[in-house]
Write an enzyme that holds these catalytic residues in place. Structure first.
Site, PDB file in Angstrom:
ATOM      1  N   ASN A  40       6.575  -0.978   4.416  1.00  0.00           N
ATOM      2  CA  ASN A  40       5.819  -1.399   3.239  1.00  0.00           C
ATOM      3  C   ASN A  40       6.767  -1.569   2.054  1.00  0.00           C
ATOM      4  OD1 ASN A  40       5.953   1.472   3.413  1.00  0.00           O
ATOM      5  ND2 ASN A  40       4.271   1.716   1.987  1.00  0.00           N
ATOM      6  N   GLU A  42       6.328  -2.005  -1.944  1.00  0.00           N
ATOM      7  CA  GLU A  42       5.358  -1.980  -3.053  1.00  0.00           C
ATOM      8  C   GLU A  42       5.879  -2.747  -4.268  1.00  0.00           C
ATOM      9  OE1 GLU A  42       4.261   2.141  -3.600  1.00  0.00           O
ATOM     10  OE2 GLU A  42       3.052   2.071  -1.759  1.00  0.00           O
ATOM     11  N   CYS A  51       2.226  -4.612   3.184  1.00  0.00           N
ATOM     12  CA  CYS A  51       2.163  -3.530   4.175  1.00  0.00           C
ATOM     13  C   CYS A  51       3.261  -3.689   5.224  1.00  0.00           C
ATOM     14  CB  CYS A  51       0.822  -3.544   4.896  1.00  0.00           C
ATOM     15  SG  CYS A  51      -0.590  -3.108   3.885  1.00  0.00           S
ATOM     16  N   GLU A  53       2.987  -3.608   8.447  1.00  0.00           N
ATOM     17  CA  GLU A  53       2.597  -4.453   9.582  1.00  0.00           C
ATOM     18  C   GLU A  53       2.851  -5.924   9.286  1.00  0.00           C
ATOM     19  OE1 GLU A  53       0.929  -2.006   8.133  1.00  0.00           O
ATOM     20  OE2 GLU A  53      -0.483  -1.037   9.502  1.00  0.00           O
ATOM     21  N   CYS A  84      -4.588  -1.890   7.676  1.00  0.00           N
ATOM     22  CA  CYS A  84      -5.663  -2.204   6.737  1.00  0.00           C
ATOM     23  C   CYS A  84      -6.366  -3.497   7.178  1.00  0.00           C
ATOM     24  CB  CYS A  84      -5.107  -2.345   5.321  1.00  0.00           C
ATOM     25  SG  CYS A  84      -4.229  -3.897   5.037  1.00  0.00           S
ATOM     26  N   CYS A  87      -4.196  -6.692   7.103  1.00  0.00           N
ATOM     27  CA  CYS A  87      -3.233  -6.754   8.217  1.00  0.00           C
ATOM     28  C   CYS A  87      -3.940  -7.075   9.530  1.00  0.00           C
ATOM     29  CB  CYS A  87      -2.476  -5.443   8.330  1.00  0.00           C
ATOM     30  SG  CYS A  87      -1.268  -5.212   6.996  1.00  0.00           S
TER      31      CYS A  87
HETATM   32  N1  THU Z   1       0.205   0.658   3.980  1.00  0.00           N
HETATM   33  C1  THU Z   1       0.874   0.065   5.019  1.00  0.00           C
HETATM   34  O1  THU Z   1       2.014  -0.380   4.861  1.00  0.00           O
HETATM   35  N2  THU Z   1       0.240  -0.027   6.209  1.00  0.00           N
HETATM   36  C2  THU Z   1      -0.952   0.560   6.502  1.00  0.00           C
HETATM   37  O2  THU Z   1      -1.377   0.517   7.648  1.00  0.00           O
HETATM   38  C3  THU Z   1      -1.699   1.249   5.450  1.00  0.00           C
HETATM   39  C4  THU Z   1      -1.147   1.142   4.085  1.00  0.00           C
HETATM   40  C5  THU Z   1       0.914   0.838   2.722  1.00  0.00           C
HETATM   41  C6  THU Z   1       0.498  -0.039   1.586  1.00  0.00           C
HETATM   42  C7  THU Z   1       0.919   0.798   0.391  1.00  0.00           C
HETATM   43  O3  THU Z   1       2.299   0.566   0.132  1.00  0.00           O
HETATM   44  C8  THU Z   1       0.774   2.218   0.861  1.00  0.00           C
HETATM   45  O4  THU Z   1       0.750   2.158   2.286  1.00  0.00           O
HETATM   46  C9  THU Z   1      -0.471   2.923   0.354  1.00  0.00           C
HETATM   47  O5  THU Z   1      -1.608   2.169   0.611  1.00  0.00           O
END
Ligand code: THU
Length: 128
Positions: A40, A42, A51, A53, A84, A87
C-alpha cells in the site's frame, strides 16, 4: 513459506503508510509462474491511497502479464485482512475468479475464491 507469500511479505516491508500505519503486502502469480509484489502507498489526501493488491496487479499488468492464478495478501491482523471492495472489482476485471490467500504474521492463513467475495459482479460482459 512459498515464493508467493514471501514476495507479499517482502512487499509489506516496503509499505508506505505514514497515516494509518497499517502495512499491507500482496503478491500476484501469473499462469506462467511469474510473481509480482505490491504494497500500500498512502497519500496525504487520503483518497489517492493505493492498496497493496492494486499495486501488485497494476505492476503485473504493466509488465505484460495477462492471466493470473493466485494473489496472496498479508497484514498484521489476527482476523485476516481481505481485499477492499475497490480491489475486488479491479481484480475481477483483470483476473476473473482468482484464488485469494490471506495470511498474517503469525502464520494463520485462509483461501477464498474471488467469485465468493464479489458475488454477482459487474464486469465488461455487461458492456457488450
Ligand atoms: N489496505 C490495503 O492495502 N489492502 C487491504 O486489503 C486493506 C487496506 C490499505 C489501504 C490503507 O493504506 C491502509 O491499508 C488502511 O486502510
Amino acid at each position: 513459506m512459498d515464493a508467493l507469500r514471501q514476495t507479499a511479505l517482502d512487499a509489506r516491508a516496503r509499505a508506505h503508510a505514514p497515516f494509518s500505519h497499517f502495512l499491507v503486502g500482496a503478491a500476484v502469480e501469473t499462469v506462467d509462474g511469474r510473481i509480482f509484489g505490491g504494497c500500500n502507498v498512502e497519500n496525504s489526501s487520503y483518497g489517492l491511497t493505493m492498496c497493496a493488491e492494486r499495486t501488485a496487479i497494476f505492476r503485473a499488468v504493466s509488465e505484460g502479464a495477462k492471466r493470473f492464478t493466485r494473489i496472496a495478501v498479508v497484514a498484521d491482523t489476527e482476523k485476516l485482512t481481505p481485499p477492499c471492495g475497490a480491489c475486488r472489482q479491479v481484480l475481477w476485471d483483470l483476473c476473473g475468479d482468482l484464488e485469494i490467500i490471506l495470511f498474517n504474521l503469525q502464520g494463520a492463513s485462509e483461501s477464498f475464491r474471488l467469485a465468493d467475495l464479489l458475488p454477482r459482479a459487474f464486469d465488461a460482459t455487461f458492456l457488450d
